[in-house]
Design an enzyme around this catalytic site. Structure first.
Site, short mmCIF file in Angstrom:
data_model
loop_
_atom_site.label_atom_id
_atom_site.label_comp_id
_atom_site.label_asym_id
_atom_site.label_seq_id
_atom_site.Cartn_x
_atom_site.Cartn_y
_atom_site.Cartn_z
N ASP A 89 -8.29 -10.95 4.44
CA ASP A 89 -7.53 -9.71 4.29
C ASP A 89 -8.35 -8.61 4.95
O ASP A 89 -9.45 -8.27 4.49
CB ASP A 89 -7.30 -9.44 2.79
CG ASP A 89 -6.42 -8.22 2.55
OD1 ASP A 89 -6.49 -7.27 3.34
OD2 ASP A 89 -5.69 -8.22 1.54
N ARG A 139 17.76 -9.64 9.97
CA ARG A 139 16.74 -10.27 9.11
C ARG A 139 15.87 -11.19 9.95
O ARG A 139 14.66 -11.27 9.79
CB ARG A 139 17.41 -11.06 7.96
CG ARG A 139 16.43 -11.95 7.23
CD ARG A 139 16.89 -12.46 5.87
NE ARG A 139 18.29 -12.77 5.78
CZ ARG A 139 18.88 -13.86 6.30
NH1 ARG A 139 18.17 -14.75 6.97
NH2 ARG A 139 20.17 -14.05 6.17
N LYS A 196 -1.59 0.82 4.46
CA LYS A 196 -2.87 1.53 4.40
C LYS A 196 -3.22 2.11 5.78
O LYS A 196 -2.46 2.88 6.34
CB LYS A 196 -3.93 0.58 3.84
CG LYS A 196 -3.47 -0.18 2.58
CD LYS A 196 -3.19 0.76 1.44
CE LYS A 196 -2.62 0.17 0.17
NZ LYS A 196 -2.17 -1.17 0.03
N TYR A 248 -8.08 -7.21 -4.32
CA TYR A 248 -7.00 -6.36 -4.84
C TYR A 248 -6.35 -7.04 -6.05
O TYR A 248 -6.05 -8.25 -6.00
CB TYR A 248 -5.98 -6.10 -3.73
CG TYR A 248 -4.76 -5.37 -4.22
CD1 TYR A 248 -4.87 -4.17 -4.91
CD2 TYR A 248 -3.49 -5.89 -4.02
CE1 TYR A 248 -3.74 -3.50 -5.39
CE2 TYR A 248 -2.35 -5.23 -4.48
CZ TYR A 248 -2.50 -4.03 -5.18
OH TYR A 248 -1.38 -3.39 -5.65
O1 P1T Z 1 0.81 -2.75 -1.53
P1 P1T Z 1 1.05 -3.81 -0.48
O2 P1T Z 1 1.44 -3.28 0.86
O3 P1T Z 1 1.95 -4.90 -0.96
O4 P1T Z 1 -0.39 -4.49 -0.18
C1 P1T Z 1 -1.11 -5.19 -1.15
C2 P1T Z 1 -2.58 -5.17 -0.81
C3 P1T Z 1 -3.13 -6.24 -0.13
N1 P1T Z 1 -4.44 -6.27 0.21
C4 P1T Z 1 -5.26 -5.24 -0.11
C5 P1T Z 1 -6.70 -5.31 0.26
C6 P1T Z 1 -4.77 -4.11 -0.78
O5 P1T Z 1 -5.61 -3.11 -1.05
C7 P1T Z 1 -3.38 -4.08 -1.14
C8 P1T Z 1 -2.79 -2.91 -1.88
N2 P1T Z 1 -3.75 -2.10 -2.50
C9 P1T Z 1 -3.47 -0.97 -3.21
C10 P1T Z 1 -2.23 -0.51 -3.44
C11 P1T Z 1 -4.64 -0.25 -3.75
O6 P1T Z 1 -4.54 0.92 -4.13
O7 P1T Z 1 -5.74 -0.86 -3.77
#
Ligand code: P1T
Length: 392
Positions: free
Chosen positions: A184, A60, A209, A112
């Site tokens: 972000d 961890r 992503k 988001y």
């Molecule tokens: O899904 P996660 O890895 O926890 O990330 C969240 C997140 C944070 N910042 C941005 C700009 C994002 O687009 C996302 C997650 N977005 C999607 C799942 C979506 O389909 O837009």
């Protein structure tokens, strides 16, 4: 050792982007010479004597596969430090834990939906205030600066409207009030934009992503040049435990090796999609920062080296037409998420941004979001042409 340290030993700028993605933190494994960073599938590490260990004691806290990713990704953002997290939202949560009750977060008015939910519904009830601002005009923020603001939080390009915010201008305003700027960078990726170099203090990613790039893992990453912030993030990661197993980390690191070549193809396919949408009667407006008429085009041209693989549009026939188009594609898969090799299509109002309904971040219901993948351009265009007929 308490938290694993990710101080970057490699020179930050001596290699090009792809070389860093493939090599930084990824020297051949010393015992066997394995060229690929091994998946250290272990929860604990043997100690030679009490308190005398290899630098790793419990997974961890630190794992060598994770250390490799943290070094590589920090170097992609030209950052001194980087921390891997269980998801983009776990990374955001760790950053937001810099705040105390009574502190305020300024958000952009497009982001988001999950970020909005985290700030408003998790941190809000424990006393963190928030407000949403149209950061396209940084002077609006300067004129209406909320007191006790400790963090300004932006995405650029934003999800899902693809607005562009001027990182340097907003950083200047945030810093003049003693606040930190969090950017972000999920949509742009470090290949197209490096927010720390424009004055941001913290960069956050959903590595789910583009960085991972293959729709096979969930992950998050934070980069910073500030040792104190890095220490906070590592402490939270270890204390709260929002870590990933090494196999997922390995897949993300492997995916990022091809980020540059994938992004080049995302860019060219997105440009072709934008052209097609611009002359189709089922489309009212195309939202893409590469368009000269986009309000953020000049800022994007200045702070990005390409306009990205995400394209949104508003359907001329309204919400029902938008949904018909989305359901009619055959190659674009109807799914949440973005940034991977395959093309995806979705309806943000009902899907990714449902949690923003009724808030200042609510998105139009005729909006369609495309994550343009790296398939053959002609196949993508043919699929859109046939699907758009459903929108007439
Ligand atoms: O899904 P996660 O890895 O926890 O990330 C969240 C997140 C944070 N910042 C941005 C700009 C994002 O687009 C996302 C997650 N977005 C999607 C799942 C979506 O389909 O837009």
């Amino acid at each position: 050792m308490t938290e694993d340290s990710s101080t970057l030993h490699e020179p930050k700028r001596s290699f090009g982007f792809s070389t860093r993605a493939i090599h930084v933190g990824q020297d051949p494994e010393p015992m066997t010479g394995a060229v690929t960073v091994p998946v250290f599938q272990t929860s604990t590490f043997a100690q030679e004597a009490v308190g005398k260990h290899s630098g790793y004691e419990y997974a961890r806290t630190g794992n060598p596969t994770r250390t490799a990713l943290e070094r590589a990704f920090a170097s992609l953002e030209e950052a001194a430090f980087g921390v891997d997290f269980a998801s983009g939202l776990a990374a955001e949560d760790a950053i937001l834990r810099l705040l105390k009750p009574g502190d305020h977060v300024v958000m952009g008015n497009d982001a988001y939906g999950g970020t909005f939910r985290l700030i408003s519904k998790v941190f809000g009830p424990v006393g963190v205030g928030w407000s949403a601002h149209d950061l396209v005009d940084p002077q609006e923020l300067e004129a209406n600066w909320p007191k006790n603001t400790k963090l300004v939080w932006l995405e650029t390009p934003t999800n899902p409207l693809l607005n562009i915010f001027d990182i340097a201008a907003i950083a200047k305003i945030a810093h003049s009030h003693g606040a930190l700027l969090v950017a972000d960078n999920t949509f742009a990726t470090p290949y197209l934009q490096q927010p720390l170099n424009h004055g941001a203090d913290i960069v956050v990613h959903s590595t789910t992503k583009y960085l991972g790039g293959h729709s096979d893992t969930i992950g998050g990453f934070v980069a910073t040049n500030d040792a104190e912030i890095d220490g906070h993030l590592r402490f939270i990661k270890n204390a709260v435990g929002a870590v990933r197993g090494p196999w997922d980390v390995y897949l993300t690191l492997r995916g990022a090796k091809t980020l540059a070549v994938r992004m080049d193809r995302h860019l060219s396919n997105a440009a072709a999609v934008v052209d097609l949408l611009g002359s189709n009667d089922a489309v009212a407006t195309v939202l893409y920062p590469g368009l000269e008429g986009h309000p953020g085009h000049e800022v994007a041209a200045r702070q990005m080296s390409g306009f990205g693989g995400m394209v949104s549009f508003r359907a001329a026939g309204g919400r029902d037409a938008a949904i018909r188009i989305i359901e009619a594609t055959e190659l674009f898969t109807l799914a949440e998420s973005l940034g991977a090799v395959e093309s995806l299509i979705e309806h943000p109002g009902v899907m990714t941004h449902a949690s923003a309904e009724g808030s200042p971040l609510e998105v139009p219901d005729d909006l369609v979001r495309l994550s343009v993948g790296i398939e053959d351009e002609a196949d993508l265009l043919a699929d859109l042409v046939q699907a758009l007929r459903s929108g007439l």
